[in-house]
Design an enzyme around this catalytic site. Structure first.
Site, PDB file in Angstrom:
ATOM      1  N   ASN A   1      -5.758 -15.560   2.076  1.00 30.92           N
ATOM      2  CA  ASN A   1      -4.972 -14.918   3.144  1.00 30.92           C
ATOM      3  C   ASN A   1      -3.819 -15.864   3.467  1.00 30.92           C
ATOM      4  OD1 ASN A   1      -3.961 -13.821   5.492  1.00 30.92           O
ATOM      5  ND2 ASN A   1      -5.782 -14.241   6.730  1.00 30.92           N
ATOM      6  N   TRP A   2      -2.631 -15.476   3.064  1.00 25.24           N
ATOM      7  CA  TRP A   2      -1.479 -16.378   3.220  1.00 25.24           C
ATOM      8  C   TRP A   2      -0.878 -16.323   4.626  1.00 25.24           C
ATOM      9  CZ3 TRP A   2       1.528 -15.437  -2.063  1.00 25.24           C
ATOM     10  CH2 TRP A   2       0.742 -15.935  -3.105  1.00 25.24           C
ATOM     11  N   LYS A   3      -1.351 -15.430   5.450  1.00 26.42           N
ATOM     12  CA  LYS A   3      -0.873 -15.312   6.840  1.00 26.42           C
ATOM     13  C   LYS A   3       0.660 -15.299   6.890  1.00 26.42           C
ATOM     14  CE  LYS A   3      -5.152 -17.362   8.375  1.00 26.42           C
ATOM     15  NZ  LYS A   3      -5.903 -18.108   9.378  1.00 26.42           N
TER      16      LYS A   3
ATOM     17  N   HIS B   1      -8.592  -8.851  11.286  1.00 24.08           N
ATOM     18  CA  HIS B   1      -8.629 -10.320  11.269  1.00 24.08           C
ATOM     19  C   HIS B   1      -8.640 -10.828  12.713  1.00 24.08           C
ATOM     20  CE1 HIS B   1      -7.374 -14.470  10.809  1.00 24.08           C
ATOM     21  NE2 HIS B   1      -7.889 -14.388   9.588  1.00 24.08           N
TER      22      HIS B   1
ATOM     23  N   GLU C   1      -7.066 -13.034  14.171  1.00 20.50           N
ATOM     24  CA  GLU C   1      -5.729 -13.231  14.767  1.00 20.50           C
ATOM     25  C   GLU C   1      -5.151 -11.901  15.248  1.00 20.50           C
ATOM     26  OE1 GLU C   1      -4.307 -15.503  11.429  1.00 20.50           O
ATOM     27  OE2 GLU C   1      -5.662 -17.106  12.049  1.00 20.50           O
TER      28      GLU C   1
ATOM     29  N   GLU D   1     -16.116 -14.148   9.681  1.00 15.78           N
ATOM     30  CA  GLU D   1     -15.273 -15.296   9.991  1.00 15.78           C
ATOM     31  C   GLU D   1     -15.498 -15.721  11.436  1.00 15.78           C
ATOM     32  OE1 GLU D   1     -11.632 -15.570   7.261  1.00 15.78           O
ATOM     33  OE2 GLU D   1     -11.113 -14.113   8.790  1.00 15.78           O
TER      34      GLU D   1
ATOM     35  N   GLY E   1      -9.213 -22.166  10.723  1.00 17.33           N
ATOM     36  CA  GLY E   1      -8.105 -23.106  10.865  1.00 17.33           C
ATOM     37  C   GLY E   1      -8.462 -24.358  11.648  1.00 17.33           C
TER      38      GLY E   1
ATOM     39  N   SER F   1     -12.245 -22.177   7.383  1.00 14.32           N
ATOM     40  CA  SER F   1     -12.179 -23.528   6.836  1.00 14.32           C
ATOM     41  C   SER F   1     -12.936 -23.693   5.508  1.00 14.32           C
ATOM     42  CB  SER F   1     -12.662 -24.551   7.860  1.00 14.32           C
ATOM     43  OG  SER F   1     -11.809 -24.510   9.007  1.00 14.32           O
TER      44      SER F   1
HETATM   45  P1  PGA Z   1      -8.793 -20.900   7.274  1.00 15.56           P
HETATM   46  O1  PGA Z   1      -8.480 -19.365   7.592  1.00 15.56           O
HETATM   47  O2  PGA Z   1      -9.377 -20.961   5.882  1.00 15.56           O
HETATM   48  O3  PGA Z   1      -7.493 -21.601   7.381  1.00 15.56           O
HETATM   49  O4  PGA Z   1      -9.793 -21.355   8.301  1.00 15.56           O
HETATM   50  C1  PGA Z   1      -9.361 -18.343   7.209  1.00 15.56           C
HETATM   51  C2  PGA Z   1      -8.859 -16.997   7.662  1.00 15.56           C
HETATM   52  O5  PGA Z   1      -8.262 -16.904   8.741  1.00 15.56           O
HETATM   53  O6  PGA Z   1      -9.023 -15.984   6.967  1.00 15.56           O
END
Ligand code: PGA
Length: 251
Positions: A10-12, A96, A98, A168, A174, A214
């Site tokens: 996931n490149w966000k 997600h 976010e 998640e 993150g 992570s």
């Molecule tokens: P992360 O993000 O690997 O940087 O913790 C995972 C995600 O948000 O899908």
């Protein structure tokens, strides 16, 4: 039941078109010959089409980071499932954390996105996970159950079998703080039980449940050894070709 593992990047909100294409080409190269697992990348919408073209000759799957529920219309800022298909995507991340926590998307909206994606042939990755407060308050199972039950509402078995779930825990995204492999396995087993409660056991056994939060080169092997961990949704470590290469080559 054998489930084909899926490693999803996931490149966000990262990478210009040029950077995205360069990374996609590296990933296409390192994915060659990987027959026992699937690799997916979700670039930002601006580079989706260029990335899809760059990986066309490879087994890499391209996904959107979100998807709307209508084919077109007055929905400023949204991308329809048909537009995703048109740009070269076959999957979409939905719900997600976010989107849930920064942009206020709730289970009802996420369900609309799920249904819309499936209607137009986009395979959803439904993300679920508890916050640290919810975990500390003993609400983890309740939260996961509601996110899955409400997110999958009205979705029939024939559609459900394609869906991928990503567990998640919000406190692990993150933060560098990964769930232990035992915590991940416990949650995945619980999620499979919830799916079994909605659909039949056979279907729940077929569905892939990814772990996210992570995931790094040094913890992926341990996580992937757990019986109900069927892959990973990777954020930060998916932005460098060397770390993502190591993750897709998990043992
Ligand atoms: P992360 O993000 O690997 O940087 O913790 C995972 C995600 O948000 O899908």
């Amino acid at each position: 039941m054998k489930r084909t593992p899926l490693i999803a990047g996931n490149w966000k909100m990262h990478l210009t078109i040029q950077e995205a294409v360069a990374l996609a080409k590296e990933i296409a190269k390192s994915s060659q010959g990987l027959e026992d697992r699937k690799v997916m990348i979700a670039p930002a919408a601006t580079s989706l089409n260029a990335v899809a073209k760059a990986v066309r000759e490879s087994p890499v799957i391209v996904a959107g980071q979100n998807v709307a529920w209508k084919q077109q219309g007055a929905y400023t800022g949204e991308i329809s499932p048909l537009m995703l298909k048109d740009a070269g995507a076959d999957m979409a991340i939905i719900g997600h954390s976010e989107r849930r926590h920064i942009f206020g998307e709730d289970n009802a909206m996420i369900n609309q996105r799920m249904v819309g994606a499936l209607t137009y042939g986009i395979t959803p990755i439904l993300c679920v996970g508890e916050t640290l407060d919810e975990r500390d308050d003993g609400l983890t199972w309740e939260v996961l159950k509601a996110q899955i039950r409400e997110g999958m509402e009205t979705i029939a078995s024939e559609q459900a079998e394609k869906i991928v779930i990503a567990y998640e825990p919000v406190w692990a995204i993150g933060t560098g703080k990964t769930a232990s492999k035992e915590q991940a396995q416990e949650a995945h087993l619980f999620i499979r039980g919830v799916l079994e409660g909605i659909y039949e056991k056979k279907l729940a056994e077929q569905m892939r449940i990814l772990y996210g939060g992570s995931v790094k080169p040094d913890n992926v092997d341990d996580l992937m050894k757990m019986p109900d961990v069927d892959g990973a949704l990777v954020g930060g470590a998916a932005l460098q070709s060397d770390s993502f290469d190591r993750i897709i080559h998990f043992s």
